[in-house]
Write a protein that holds these residues in place. Structure first.
Motif, PDB file in Angstrom:
ATOM      1  N   UNK A   1      17.952   8.917  51.486  1.00 35.66           N
ATOM      2  CA  UNK A   1      16.570   8.525  51.728  1.00 35.66           C
ATOM      3  C   UNK A   1      15.819   9.673  52.403  1.00 35.66           C
ATOM      4  N   UNK A   2      14.754  10.122  51.752  1.00 36.17           N
ATOM      5  CA  UNK A   2      13.964  11.191  52.347  1.00 36.17           C
ATOM      6  C   UNK A   2      13.232  10.668  53.578  1.00 36.17           C
ATOM      7  N   UNK A   3      12.774  11.608  54.436  1.00 33.45           N
ATOM      8  CA  UNK A   3      12.010  11.186  55.602  1.00 33.45           C
ATOM      9  C   UNK A   3      12.281  12.049  56.821  1.00 33.45           C
ATOM     10  N   UNK A   4      11.747  11.614  57.950  1.00 30.78           N
ATOM     11  CA  UNK A   4      11.912  12.294  59.223  1.00 30.78           C
ATOM     12  C   UNK A   4      13.086  11.700  59.989  1.00 30.78           C
ATOM     13  N   UNK A   5      13.899  12.576  60.586  1.00 31.95           N
ATOM     14  CA  UNK A   5      15.105  12.128  61.286  1.00 31.95           C
ATOM     15  C   UNK A   5      15.154  12.720  62.688  1.00 31.95           C
ATOM     16  N   UNK A   6      15.379  11.861  63.659  1.00 33.19           N
ATOM     17  CA  UNK A   6      15.529  12.301  65.043  1.00 33.19           C
ATOM     18  C   UNK A   6      16.891  12.964  65.232  1.00 33.19           C
ATOM     19  N   UNK A   7      16.903  14.088  65.952  1.00 33.19           N
ATOM     20  CA  UNK A   7      18.147  14.809  66.234  1.00 33.19           C
ATOM     21  C   UNK A   7      18.680  14.363  67.600  1.00 33.19           C
ATOM     22  N   UNK A   8      19.867  13.830  67.599  1.00 33.77           N
ATOM     23  CA  UNK A   8      20.518  13.410  68.841  1.00 33.77           C
ATOM     24  C   UNK A   8      21.781  14.253  69.023  1.00 33.77           C
ATOM     25  N   UNK A   9      21.779  15.145  70.019  1.00 34.11           N
ATOM     26  CA  UNK A   9      22.938  15.988  70.311  1.00 34.11           C
ATOM     27  C   UNK A   9      23.814  15.245  71.329  1.00 34.11           C
ATOM     28  N   UNK A  10      25.074  15.013  70.972  1.00 26.75           N
ATOM     29  CA  UNK A  10      25.977  14.258  71.838  1.00 26.75           C
ATOM     30  C   UNK A  10      27.030  15.198  72.418  1.00 26.75           C
TER      31      UNK A  10
END
Length: 592
Positions: A493-502
């Motif tokens: 699914x195309x779109x904007x994705x939040x980056x979560x660094x763990x």
């Protein structure tokens, strides 16, 4: 000394006749242990008398280390033996407690770091038969009962640390720095190991611990002794000296964050101590323990869970009750634990874990949500899905789909309204052969994407570099900024994705550490994000218990079309502090 040497030679000769008649392969030696998956650790000795307190002061740390933590003189500590009279000890009850919990083997401290032996020893009178009013051999009683009830009896033995012996290691408050460690090995360790391996029948394994400065030659001599006396006996991972053992022992309470198909075991506490401490009531729940058991087994390991009996010889009632509850779950779901293999999937699922046996996958679901359930990447044709707790094996409805654009398989089935169990509910997926799964990284049905360290291609100065998970919280503990990570993955699914660094905490389970301030760069196509690792959010991690996940907001990436993408993580600078860059994973979460 002459009597001890003569005794050792006689025992060696007799035992070689008893146990060395046939050759054994490594797989034959390990098979019972691989099948067992679940064992009971028992830490018990003189330290149960002070129970965490000395001279009316509570001593920090784990109970069995009180002699060192409180710097108790050896002569004064030995006086505890005059008071050790565990008249309430019942070997039958100990073994039954393990058996009712679903455990298949018992490991007991035959001699811990305080140097006191829980068995009759000709090598040292500092033992439970010769030095206490109790006067009976605990190890013999427990070994005999294990043989009767069909559990493997195994012995912990501290081979290097011995705070009672001038030539043993680590007592620097009583004895001179100069010591003859080889003499200690020859006059106490080897004779006592010989006694343990010849006087108590077949022994499942010897559990060595804290090797310290033992040399390769010295460690090899102990391994050779075990192999000579009982070739079938397994040797645990903490022998030392760089000598290869039969399996790996992780750090205390340390659970890897990924599947490991070698032989390994997690030694773990039921509360925060190993030896009995009267004020430690921080018990893990049966729910948590059941989930930890499933998680460890799904990653290919064994779970060695500890109890600490008190000075009277009783396992704390709270421990017994908790283990009984775990055992109640095991009675219904044992098929998902015994004789299983690690998950064929390379990722941790948010919903739970997977074990495998023949053509069956056992999905251990922690967080039950009625309705649609999705399993990504299973290539086989599914023949049947049912609840393990359902004796009728009533089939659940399912559907399999294949996205040919990205070569991705997805299994969907319907979960009933009510979970069969509040800890781990097991769903069985039967396939047309040994399960095969996709090796790529794919978007989940909830549109999330997880890029873990063990799924990454790792490089140093442009060359491939193997990176191991060394942080106790499940991540890597990176101190070299020249290490880079790269992932190829598929987006549906195309779109904007939040980056979560763990990242994860590390350090001891009683004193976790975390270090921020590292600077990293995320690159995907023509998008670049410069990120400083900060403690934006803490998350309790039920899979590690003691070490939290730390989340850092890394901004937003956009993927304009479905297809395959690449992300690189490049350290710019690593802050030198309490730990390194304890990186575990990148989570991509859709914003729309």
């Amino acid at each position: 000394m002459k009597k001890t040497t003569a005794f050792l030679l006689i025992i060696l000769f007799c035992s070689s006749m008893m146990f060395s008649q046939t050759e054994i392969t490594q797989n034959e030696r390990m098979q019972w242990w691989r099948d067992a998956r679940f064992g009971l650790f028992i830490h018990w000795g003189l330290y149960a008398i002070p129970a965490g307190e000395w001279e009316e002061k509570e001593i920090p740390g784990i109970g069995e280390w009180i002699m060192k933590r409180a710097q108790i003189p050896a002569e004064k500590y030995r006086d505890l033996a005059n008071r050790f009279n565990p008249i309430k000890f019942n070997a039958h009850d100990f073994v039954l407690t393990a058996k009712n919990a679903g455990m298949k083997y018992i490991v007991i401290t035959s001699k811990h770091h305080d140097g006191f032996a829980m068995f009759k020893s000709e090598a040292s009178r500092y033992n439970i038969v010769d030095a206490t009013p109790y006067g009976k051999d605990i190890i013999k009683q427990l070994a005999d009962e294990c043989h009767r009830q069909g559990l493997k009896i195994c012995f912990y033995y501290s081979q290097s640390r011995d705070w009672n012996e001038p030539n043993g290691l680590d007592n620097d408050w009583d004895f001179p720095k100069e010591r003859d460690f080889q003499k200690y090995l020859d006059e106490k360790v080897k004779p006592q190991l010989t006694e343990l391996l010849t006087n108590y029948g077949p022994i499942g394994l010897i559990w060595f611990d804290t090797p310290m400065t033992i040399s390769q030659e010295q460690a090899q001599s102990l391994k050779d002794l075990v192999r000579k006396l009982q070739p079938k006996c397994i040797i645990s991972g903490r022998l030392g000296g760089g000598v290869q053992t039969d399996y790996i022992s992780t750090g205390d309470n340390v659970i890897p964050g990924n599947v490991d198909r070698s032989d390994w075991e997690v030694p773990a506490t039921l509360n925060n101590t190993w030896g009995f401490k009267k004020n430690d009531h921080n018990w893990k729940s049966s729910k948590d323990l059941t989930r930890l058991l499933f998680d460890i087994v799904s990653k290919g390991g064994n779970y060695l869970l500890n109890v600490g009996p008190d000075a009277e010889g009783k396992i704390p009632e709270a421990s017994v009750n908790i283990l009984t509850e775990v055992g109640n779950w095991m009675k219904i779901n044992r098929e998902a634990i015994y004789e299983t293999k690690a998950s064929p999937f390379q990722t941790e699922f948010n919903w739970g874990c997977v074990t495998q046996k023949d053509n069956k996958l056992h999905l251990g679901i922690f967080d039950w949500k009625k309705g649609d359930f999705y399993l990504e990447g299973l290539e086989n044709k599914v023949e049947k899905i049912y609840l393990l707790s359902d004796r009728t094996k009533n089939a659940l409805k399912f559907q399999q789909t294949f996205n040919k654009n990205i070569n991705h398989h997805r299994l969907n089935f319907q979960l009933p309204d009510k979970a069969p169990d509040n800890a781990v509910s097991v769903v069985v997926v039967e396939t047309d052969g040994i399960p095969k799964v996709e090796q790529g990284i794919y978007q989940q049905a909830d549109r999330s994407i997880t890029l873990s360290t063990f799924q990454a291609a790792t490089f140093k100065n442009g060359k491939s570099e193997e990176i191991k998970s060394t942080s106790r919280g499940g991540g890597v503990d990176l101190t070299d900024k020249n290490i880079q990570f790269s992932w190829n993955f598929n987006v549906e699914k195309k779109g904007n994705y939040k980056i979560d660094i763990v990242t994860t905490e590390t350090g001891s389970h009683g004193d976790p550490l975390w270090q921020g301030g590292h600077e990293i760069r995320i690159i995907s196509g023509n998008q670049t994000k410069d990120i400083v690792i900060e403690r934006d959010k803490d998350e309790y991690n039920p899979r590690t218990q003691y070490w939290k996940k730390i989340h850092t907001n890394g901004g937003v990436l956009r993927f304009d079309e479905p297809g395959q993408y690449k992300i690189e993580l490049i350290p710019v600078s690593i802050f030198k502090g309490k730990s390194g860059f304890t990186f575990q994973e990148i989570n991509l979460r859709p914003l729309e």
